[in-house]
Scaffold this motif. Structure first.
Motif, short mmCIF file in Angstrom:
data_model
loop_
_atom_site.label_atom_id
_atom_site.label_comp_id
_atom_site.label_asym_id
_atom_site.label_seq_id
_atom_site.Cartn_x
_atom_site.Cartn_y
_atom_site.Cartn_z
N TYR A 458 -73.50 -38.42 -51.15
CA TYR A 458 -72.89 -38.37 -49.81
C TYR A 458 -73.75 -37.51 -48.87
CZ TYR A 458 -68.38 -40.44 -51.24
OH TYR A 458 -67.38 -41.27 -51.68
N SER A 462 -75.78 -38.87 -45.68
CA SER A 462 -75.47 -38.37 -44.34
C SER A 462 -76.75 -38.12 -43.54
CB SER A 462 -74.65 -37.07 -44.42
OG SER A 462 -75.45 -35.98 -44.81
N VAL A 465 -78.31 -41.84 -42.66
CA VAL A 465 -77.64 -42.60 -41.58
C VAL A 465 -77.99 -42.03 -40.20
CG1 VAL A 465 -75.73 -43.36 -43.06
CG2 VAL A 465 -75.47 -41.28 -41.68
N ASP A 470 -76.43 -42.67 -36.35
CA ASP A 470 -75.00 -42.77 -36.68
C ASP A 470 -74.45 -41.39 -37.04
OD1 ASP A 470 -72.50 -43.57 -37.30
OD2 ASP A 470 -73.08 -45.13 -38.72
N GLU A 472 -71.65 -40.07 -36.20
CA GLU A 472 -70.24 -40.14 -36.56
C GLU A 472 -70.08 -40.38 -38.07
OE1 GLU A 472 -66.19 -42.72 -35.55
OE2 GLU A 472 -67.98 -42.95 -34.29
N ASN A 473 -70.86 -41.31 -38.58
CA ASN A 473 -70.80 -41.61 -40.03
C ASN A 473 -71.35 -40.44 -40.84
OD1 ASN A 473 -70.26 -43.10 -42.31
ND2 ASN A 473 -72.13 -44.33 -42.20
N LYS A 476 -68.63 -38.01 -41.24
CA LYS A 476 -67.64 -38.50 -42.23
C LYS A 476 -68.14 -38.31 -43.66
CE LYS A 476 -65.41 -42.03 -39.32
NZ LYS A 476 -65.24 -43.50 -39.12
N LEU A 477 -69.43 -38.61 -43.88
CA LEU A 477 -70.00 -38.47 -45.21
C LEU A 477 -70.00 -37.01 -45.69
CD1 LEU A 477 -72.92 -41.01 -44.81
CD2 LEU A 477 -71.14 -41.14 -46.58
#
Length: 564
Positions: A458, A462, A465, A470, A472-473, A476-477
Motif C-alpha cells: 500500500y 501510494s 499513483v 492521483d 486522492e488515491n 486513501k492507500l
C-alpha cells in the motif's frame, strides 16, 4: 528388600509408565526419608528420581543425582542399575548440549549393552530404545541430519521389539517431529502423530499426550492454521500445568506465543514467550523464545529492546556453536540495523553471515546472505548498488527451494528497486508494467494474509499513483496501510506511514497544480521520493523452521510464481 518398599517401588515404576511423575516423586521422597533402606533400594529410588527430573527438564539436578548413583553402584556387575543410570546421564548430557561428554557416555552405554547377551531380547531392546530416545536428539543438535533419520528408524524398530507402549508412543512422536520439522512430509508426520496419540490414550499417559499436543501445534503452525495451533497448545498447557510438566510446559508457552506473533498479536506473543523463558531450561532452547520476543519488540517499534533480545539469542548460538538459528538471528539483526539506519552495523552482521556461509557451506545460509546483501545494497543512492541488488534478487527468485514467505519478500524487494529505477529513467510503459506487478503481488499477499507485506505494498503503491497525479488515491492507500498496521500492532510501520502522510498533506496543493498542467512523467517523478522507508518485511513464525542441510524443506502453500 522389605516387602512394603518392594511394593512401593513397583507402584512408582507403574506411575512413571503412566507419566504421573508428581505422584511418583512424592512416593520417592517419602521413601528416601526411611532409615532402613537397602543399598539397592536407595540406588533405585535415586535412579527413578533422576529420570523424573530429566522429564521435568531439571537436567543439571538429574545429572548430579545420577552421578552419585553411578559412583555408588560401581562394581555391581549383576545389576542393571549402572547401565540404566548411564542412560539417564546420557539423556541429561544431551539436553544440556554437552556434546563431548554425551558422546563418551553413549559409547560407554553401547559397550555395556554388548556385554548383556545373557538378558532376554525384550530387556535388551528396551535399553537400546532408551538410548536411542536421546541419541537421535544428540545427532540433531550436532546437525548430522542423515544420522537423525537412521537413528529414529532404529528407535521405532527397537521400541516395538521391547513391547513398551510408552516407548513406542515416544518413538512415533520423535519420528513425527523429524517428518514434519525436518523432512517436510506433513502427511506422513500426521499419520505418526495419530498413531502416537492413539497409544497414549490407550495407556492414559498424560505426559506423552502433552508432548503429542505440542507437536500438533507445530504441525498446524506449518499449515498456517492458527485456530488449530492455539487449540492444541491450550490442550497441552492444561495438562502440563496440572501435572507440572516443566520440560513440556515452556515449549507449549513458546509455541502459543510464536503463533500469536504470526498473528501480529505481539502483546500476547510477549506474554507467553516471557512465560516460557521463566522456566529453567537448556540454553539451546532459550534461543527460540528470545528471538520471538526480539521480533515482537521490533514490530512494536521498541528497537533497543529488540536488539537486546536478538543479541542474547545470538550470544547463546555462538557459545554452543548452534547452526540452525544463528543465520536467522543475523538476518534479524541486519534488518533491525537497517530500520535503525545503522548501516555500518548491518554491514558488520552481514560480513559475519558471509563467514558463517563459508564455514557451513549450506545453501540455505548462502541464499540468506544473498538476500541480506541485496537489502543493504537497496538502501544505497548509488545506481551501481541498485544494479547489483537486482542481480542478487533475480538470482534468488529463480530458486525453486524458496519458501512462499521468502519468495514474497524477495519479489517485493525487487519491485522496490525497479520503482527506484523510474527516478533515473522515467518511462510510461515501465510504469504500467510496475503497476501490474504491484497489483499481482498485492493479491498474493492478501490471499496469504501476509499483513506486513500488504501494508508495505500500500505504501509503495501510494508513491506510484502520485506519478499519475492521483493524490486522492495516494491518501486513501496510506490510510489503508495505517489502518491495517494499527489493527495488527505494527508500530514500526506506523511510524513511517505517519511521516509519509504528513509529507503528502503538505504537498496536496502541488499535486493539484501538476495535474492541472498535465505535467509530463519526467517532471512529475522529480517530486516523488520513490523509496519505501521500511526495508524489513519478513515475519517471524513457526513457518521459518529450517533444516541446516536441506534449507527450505516445508511446503507451506503453492509457491508464488510471479517473475519480475
Amino acid at each position: 528388600m522389605a516387602s512394603s518398599t518392594t511394593a512401593l517401588l513397583k507402584d512408582i515404576e507403574h506411575l512413571m509408565f503412566l507419566g504421573k511423575y508428581n505422584e511418583s516423586l512424592t512416593l520417592i521422597n517419602g521413601l528416601l526419608e526411611k532409615d532402613d533402606l537397602s543399598k539397592t533400594e536407595l540406588l533405585l529410588l535415586n535412579f527413578y528420581k533422576s529420570d523424573i527430573l530429566n522429564r521435568f527438564g531439571e537436567y543439571q539436578e538429574a545429572l548430579e543425582i545420577v552421578d552419585d548413583v553411578l559412583k555408588s553402584s560401581k562394581g555391581m556387575t549383576e545389576s542393571l542399575i549402572p547401565l540404566d543410570a548411564l542412560i539417564v546421564k546420557g539423556y541429561a548430557l544431551t539436553r544440556l548440549l554437552n556434546h563431548k561428554e554425551a558422546y563418551s557416555n553413549i559409547e560407554k552405554i553401547e559397550q555395556l549393552l554388548e556385554t548383556q547377551t545373557h538378558l532376554p531380547a525384550k530387556t535388551i531392546a528396551y535399553r537400546k530404545a532408551l538410548l536411542l530416545e536421546f541419541k537421535w536428539w544428540f545427532y540433531f543438535t550436532k546437525g548430522e541430519i542423515d544420522l537423525v533419520k537412521e537413528t529414529l528408524n532404529q528407535f521405532l524398530s527397537l521400541a516395538k521389539k521391547s513391547g513398551n507402549k510408552r516407548l513406542i508412543t515416544n518413538s512415533l512422536l520423535s519420528f513425527a517431529y523429524y517428518l514434519i520439522d525436518i523432512a517436510g512430509n506433513l502427511k506422513l508426520g500426521e499419520e505418526h502423530l495419530e498413531k502416537a496419540l492413539t497409544i497414549a490414550n490407550e495407556i492414559d499417559n498424560d505426559y506423552e499426550r502433552a508432548k503429542i499436543y505440542l507437536q500438533y501445534t507445530g504441525f498446524y503452525a506449518r499449515q498456517v492454521d492458527y485456530k488449530r495451533t492455539i487449540e492444541f497448545a491450550q490442550k497441552g498447557i492444561a495438562i502440563a500445568e496440572k501435572e507440572g510438566y516443566k520440560a513440556t510446559l515452556p515449549m507449549l508457552y513458546f509455541f502459543l506465543g510464536n503463533t500469536y506473533s504470526a498473528m501480529n498479536s505481539f502483546d500476547q506473543a510477549l506474554e507467553y514467550c516471557l512465560k516460557a523463558l521463566a522456566f529453567r531450561s537448556s540454553a539451546s532452547w532459550e534461543i527460540y523464545p528470545l528471538r520471538v520476543i526480539g521480533y515482537a519488540y521490533h514490530m512494536k517499534g521498541e528497537l533497543e529492546l529488540a536488539q537486546e533480545y536478538y543479541l542474547k539469542a545470538l550470544e547463546i548460538c555462538k557459545k554452543i556453536d548452534e547452526k540452525r538459528m544463528q543465520p536467522w538471528l543475523l538476518f534479524n539483526l541486519i534488518s533491525l540495523a537497517i530500520d535503525m539506519n545503522e548501516l555500518g552495523k548491518a554491514q558488520k552482521y552481514n560480513e559475519y553471515l558471509q563467514e558463517f556461509s563459508y564455514k557451513t557451506n549450506l545453501e540455505s545460509v548462502i541464499r540468506l546472505h544473498r538476500f541480506t546483501s541485496a537489502l543493504i545494497l537497496k538502501t544505497s543512492s548509488n545506481m551501481e548498488d541498485w544494479i547489483e541488488a537486482v542481480k542478487l534478487l533475480e538470482k534468488l527468485i529463480e530458486d525453486e527451494e524458496l519458501s512462499q514467505i521468502m519468495r514474497f519478500d524477495i519479489s517485493f524487494a525487487l519491485l522496490e528497486v525497479r520503482v527506484k529505477e523510474l527516478q533515473l529513467s522515467p518511462n510510461q510503459a515501465f510504469l504500467v508494467e510496475i503497476q501490474k506487478q504491484i497489483t499481482s503481488l498485492l493479491k498474493e499477499a492478501k490471499d496469504s494474509q501476509y499483513h506486513e507485506l500488504i501494508v508495505e505494498i500500500y505504501r509503495l503503491k501510494s508513491q506510484v499513483v502520485l506519478l499519475e497525479y492521483d493524490a486522492e488515491n495516494a491518501v486513501k492507500l496510506l490510510n489503508s496501510a495505517k489502518a491495517l498496521a494499527e489493527e495488527k500492532g505494527l508500530q514500526i510501520l506506523i511510524q513511517g506511514i505517519t511521516k509519509e502522510q504528513e509529507q503528502l498533506e503538505k504537498q496536496l496543493g502541488m499535486w493539484q497544480q501538476l495535474q492541472e498542467k498535465n505535467t509530463p512523467l519526467v517532471e512529475t517523478i522529480k517530486q516523488v521520493k520513490l523509496d519505501n522507508t521500511v526495508k524489513r518485511i519478513t515475519r517471524e513464525t513457526a513457518l521459518e523452521k529450517r533444516d541446516e542441510k536441506t534449507g527450505e524443506i516445508i511446503e507451506y502453500r503453492k509457491l508464488f510464481t510471479l517473475k519480475i
